[in-house]
Design a protein around this motif. Structure first.
Motif, PDB file in Angstrom:
ATOM      1  N   ILE A 177      41.240  27.061  46.366  1.00 24.08           N
ATOM      2  CA  ILE A 177      41.256  28.250  45.516  1.00 24.08           C
ATOM      3  C   ILE A 177      42.376  28.170  44.485  1.00 24.08           C
ATOM      4  CG2 ILE A 177      41.711  30.740  45.492  1.00 24.08           C
ATOM      5  CD1 ILE A 177      38.913  30.015  46.410  1.00 24.08           C
ATOM      6  N   ILE A 178      43.564  27.753  44.900  1.00 20.37           N
ATOM      7  CA  ILE A 178      44.711  27.662  43.983  1.00 20.37           C
ATOM      8  C   ILE A 178      44.447  26.650  42.877  1.00 20.37           C
ATOM      9  CG2 ILE A 178      47.133  26.960  43.812  1.00 20.37           C
ATOM     10  CD1 ILE A 178      47.510  28.174  46.623  1.00 20.37           C
ATOM     11  N   ILE A 179      43.868  25.525  43.231  1.00 22.32           N
ATOM     12  CA  ILE A 179      43.506  24.510  42.225  1.00 22.32           C
ATOM     13  C   ILE A 179      42.491  25.093  41.247  1.00 22.32           C
ATOM     14  CG2 ILE A 179      42.297  22.317  41.879  1.00 22.32           C
ATOM     15  CD1 ILE A 179      43.559  21.362  44.507  1.00 22.32           C
TER      16      ILE A 179
ATOM     17  N   LEU B  27      45.690  36.740  39.642  1.00 24.71           N
ATOM     18  CA  LEU B  27      44.673  36.353  40.621  1.00 24.71           C
ATOM     19  C   LEU B  27      45.318  35.662  41.818  1.00 24.71           C
ATOM     20  CD1 LEU B  27      41.650  36.533  41.043  1.00 24.71           C
ATOM     21  CD2 LEU B  27      41.393  34.330  39.904  1.00 24.71           C
ATOM     22  N   LEU B  28      46.310  34.823  41.550  1.00 27.50           N
ATOM     23  CA  LEU B  28      47.040  34.185  42.648  1.00 27.50           C
ATOM     24  C   LEU B  28      47.696  35.243  43.520  1.00 27.50           C
ATOM     25  CD1 LEU B  28      48.195  31.685  44.088  1.00 27.50           C
ATOM     26  CD2 LEU B  28      50.115  31.775  42.471  1.00 27.50           C
ATOM     27  N   PHE B  29      48.298  36.244  42.879  1.00 28.06           N
ATOM     28  CA  PHE B  29      48.949  37.313  43.631  1.00 28.06           C
ATOM     29  C   PHE B  29      47.942  38.061  44.501  1.00 28.06           C
ATOM     30  CE2 PHE B  29      50.264  41.880  43.672  1.00 28.06           C
ATOM     31  CZ  PHE B  29      51.226  41.741  44.664  1.00 28.06           C
ATOM     32  N   LEU B  30      46.763  38.338  43.950  1.00 26.58           N
ATOM     33  CA  LEU B  30      45.722  39.024  44.724  1.00 26.58           C
ATOM     34  C   LEU B  30      45.360  38.223  45.970  1.00 26.58           C
ATOM     35  CD1 LEU B  30      43.466  41.112  45.195  1.00 26.58           C
ATOM     36  CD2 LEU B  30      42.019  39.759  43.651  1.00 26.58           C
ATOM     37  N   PHE B  31      45.133  36.919  45.802  1.00 27.76           N
ATOM     38  CA  PHE B  31      44.784  36.079  46.945  1.00 27.76           C
ATOM     39  C   PHE B  31      45.912  36.056  47.973  1.00 27.76           C
ATOM     40  CE2 PHE B  31      41.360  34.400  44.321  1.00 27.76           C
ATOM     41  CZ  PHE B  31      40.393  34.101  45.259  1.00 27.76           C
ATOM     42  N   ILE B  32      47.143  35.894  47.509  1.00 28.34           N
ATOM     43  CA  ILE B  32      48.281  35.851  48.434  1.00 28.34           C
ATOM     44  C   ILE B  32      48.418  37.165  49.186  1.00 28.34           C
ATOM     45  CG2 ILE B  32      50.813  35.809  48.514  1.00 28.34           C
ATOM     46  CD1 ILE B  32      50.751  33.639  46.398  1.00 28.34           C
TER      47      ILE B  32
ATOM     48  N   SER C  97      47.910  39.762  54.372  1.00 33.52           N
ATOM     49  CA  SER C  97      47.421  40.866  55.196  1.00 33.52           C
ATOM     50  C   SER C  97      46.517  40.352  56.309  1.00 33.52           C
ATOM     51  CB  SER C  97      46.664  41.867  54.318  1.00 33.52           C
ATOM     52  OG  SER C  97      46.053  42.867  55.092  1.00 33.52           O
ATOM     53  N   ASP C  98      45.578  39.470  55.972  1.00 28.63           N
ATOM     54  CA  ASP C  98      44.645  38.932  56.967  1.00 28.63           C
ATOM     55  C   ASP C  98      45.369  38.126  58.048  1.00 28.63           C
ATOM     56  OD1 ASP C  98      42.497  40.050  55.703  1.00 28.63           O
ATOM     57  OD2 ASP C  98      41.793  38.216  54.749  1.00 28.63           O
ATOM     58  N   ILE C  99      46.267  37.250  57.606  1.00 26.65           N
ATOM     59  CA  ILE C  99      46.953  36.345  58.549  1.00 26.65           C
ATOM     60  C   ILE C  99      47.830  37.116  59.518  1.00 26.65           C
ATOM     61  CG2 ILE C  99      48.706  34.533  58.724  1.00 26.65           C
ATOM     62  CD1 ILE C  99      47.565  33.431  56.050  1.00 26.65           C
ATOM     63  N   PHE C 100      48.670  38.013  58.983  1.00 28.64           N
ATOM     64  CA  PHE C 100      49.592  38.740  59.853  1.00 28.64           C
ATOM     65  C   PHE C 100      48.859  39.780  60.712  1.00 28.64           C
ATOM     66  CE2 PHE C 100      52.652  37.064  56.748  1.00 28.64           C
ATOM     67  CZ  PHE C 100      53.616  36.557  57.623  1.00 28.64           C
ATOM     68  N   ALA C 101      47.747  40.322  60.203  1.00 31.58           N
ATOM     69  CA  ALA C 101      46.956  41.234  61.023  1.00 31.58           C
ATOM     70  C   ALA C 101      46.312  40.479  62.182  1.00 31.58           C
ATOM     71  CB  ALA C 101      45.884  41.910  60.165  1.00 31.58           C
ATOM     72  N   TYR C 102      45.843  39.261  61.889  1.00 33.29           N
ATOM     73  CA  TYR C 102      45.188  38.449  62.915  1.00 33.29           C
ATOM     74  C   TYR C 102      46.169  38.053  64.017  1.00 33.29           C
ATOM     75  CZ  TYR C 102      42.750  34.459  65.029  1.00 33.29           C
ATOM     76  OH  TYR C 102      42.171  33.583  65.917  1.00 33.29           O
TER      77      TYR C 102
ATOM     78  N   VAL D 210      55.725  40.340  51.625  1.00 32.39           N
ATOM     79  CA  VAL D 210      55.373  39.129  50.871  1.00 32.39           C
ATOM     80  C   VAL D 210      55.231  39.454  49.385  1.00 32.39           C
ATOM     81  CG1 VAL D 210      53.542  37.419  50.487  1.00 32.39           C
ATOM     82  CG2 VAL D 210      54.283  37.955  52.818  1.00 32.39           C
ATOM     83  N   ALA D 211      54.636  40.598  49.066  1.00 35.78           N
ATOM     84  CA  ALA D 211      54.459  41.011  47.674  1.00 35.78           C
ATOM     85  C   ALA D 211      55.806  41.204  46.982  1.00 35.78           C
ATOM     86  CB  ALA D 211      53.651  42.308  47.615  1.00 35.78           C
ATOM     87  N   LEU D 212      56.754  41.824  47.671  1.00 36.14           N
ATOM     88  CA  LEU D 212      58.079  42.065  47.090  1.00 36.14           C
ATOM     89  C   LEU D 212      58.838  40.746  46.884  1.00 36.14           C
ATOM     90  CD1 LEU D 212      59.138  45.261  49.084  1.00 36.14           C
ATOM     91  CD2 LEU D 212      58.395  45.102  46.689  1.00 36.14           C
ATOM     92  N   VAL D 213      58.684  39.827  47.819  1.00 37.27           N
ATOM     93  CA  VAL D 213      59.301  38.501  47.669  1.00 37.27           C
ATOM     94  C   VAL D 213      58.681  37.782  46.478  1.00 37.27           C
ATOM     95  CG1 VAL D 213      59.564  36.221  48.729  1.00 37.27           C
ATOM     96  CG2 VAL D 213      59.906  38.289  50.101  1.00 37.27           C
ATOM     97  N   PHE D 214      57.369  37.868  46.358  1.00 41.34           N
ATOM     98  CA  PHE D 214      56.657  37.238  45.248  1.00 41.34           C
ATOM     99  C   PHE D 214      57.144  37.808  43.926  1.00 41.34           C
ATOM    100  CE2 PHE D 214      52.882  36.276  42.631  1.00 41.34           C
ATOM    101  CZ  PHE D 214      52.657  34.957  43.010  1.00 41.34           C
TER     102      PHE D 214
END
Length: 271
Positions: free
Chosen positions: A21-23, A139-144, A149-154, A188-192
């Protein structure tokens, strides 16, 4: 037996999908990126019909074509042509189900119409974000944001989950996992934002608002797919991505998060 927290297969294939996706975001032009979206839309429509045991080509070919047409018209054509494309698509769907009526046509007609909006229209917002000023970074920010959210929720749910979020809808999702995903994604958003100077155009309050609403929209998208799978009686939407399931299992959060993210930014810039 102790429950295993870390899933290596899920992690490895998640990294591969993320790098792809990033590429695509940073090395493709708008037409090449739209081709990537065509693949996502086509696979998504195929999986939607597969969830309801209508996987034959006679069911999904037309809605795939119409979903891609709706996405193209929304992304590249004027508003009146986009509306005409939707109108024509619905007429063709009705015509198909009338001419080729069978006992499952009632189910098919609703999936036909649902897929052109859920897959074709919503996924095309990724290109709309791509074309904004600074769109690649947005768009990169949206994906991140959605991935965090998905990873830490999981993993938060697997480690700390005690109270079910919606037991009848998705038995594995917990309140603790959702809170872990939300809080971690905001962090993560604030760090970004701290490391990317381009985001200084957004006030801190707006940035937190944008991130919060997008995260909630992403979680709603995840639950929406859980609802579809529950109605269809399936655990996963497919088997394309080992450790994750189908393509819908991987992008379900983005499907609703992308339009919400896009319109918040557009309205902010406008007013």
């Amino acid at each position: 037996m102790e429950k295993r927290i870390f899933d290596y297969k899920r992690f490895i294939f998640g990294i591969i999908f993320g790098i792809t996706i990033i590429i695509s975001i940073f090395f493709l032009n708008r037409y090449e990126f739209f081709f990537v979206l065509i693949v996502l839309i086509a696979l998504s429509v195929y999986e939607i019909f597969g969830l309801f045991d209508l996987s034959g080509y006679k069911y999904f070919i037309l809605p795939e074509i119409l979903s891609i047409s709706v996405a193209f018209s929304f992304a590249f054509l004027k508003e009146n042509l986009f509306i005409f494309t939707i109108f024509l698509s619905i007429l063709l769907i009705l015509f198909k189900n009338i001419v080729f009526f069978k006992k499952d046509s009632g189910k098919s007609i609703f999936l036909d119409i649902f897929s052109i909006f859920y897959a074709g229209f919503f996924i095309s917002f990724l290109l709309k974000i791509f074309e904004l000023s600074g769109g690649r970074l947005l768009l990169l920010f949206l994906f991140i944001l959605v991935w965090a959210s998905d990873i830490f929720a999981y993993y938060g749910g697997r480690r700390f989950g005690r109270h079910k979020l919606f037991l009848s809808l998705s038995p594995k999702k917990t309140i603790e996992g959702s809170l872990a995903g939300f809080i971690s994604a905001i962090f993560v958003a604030l760090v970004f934002r701290a490391f990317i100077s381009d985001y200084e155009q957004f006030t801190l309050v707006f940035f937190i608002f944008l991130s919060s609403v997008t995260i909630i929209a992403g979680m709603t998208g995840d639950l929406t797919e859980s609802l579809i799978k529950r109605i269809g009686g399936k655990k996963d939407s497919g088997y394309l991505i080992p450790g994750h399931g189908g393509i819908l299992d991987r992008i379900d959060s983005l499907i609703l998060a992308a339009p919400v993210f896009y319109y918040i930014i557009v309205f902010y810039w406008k007013f």
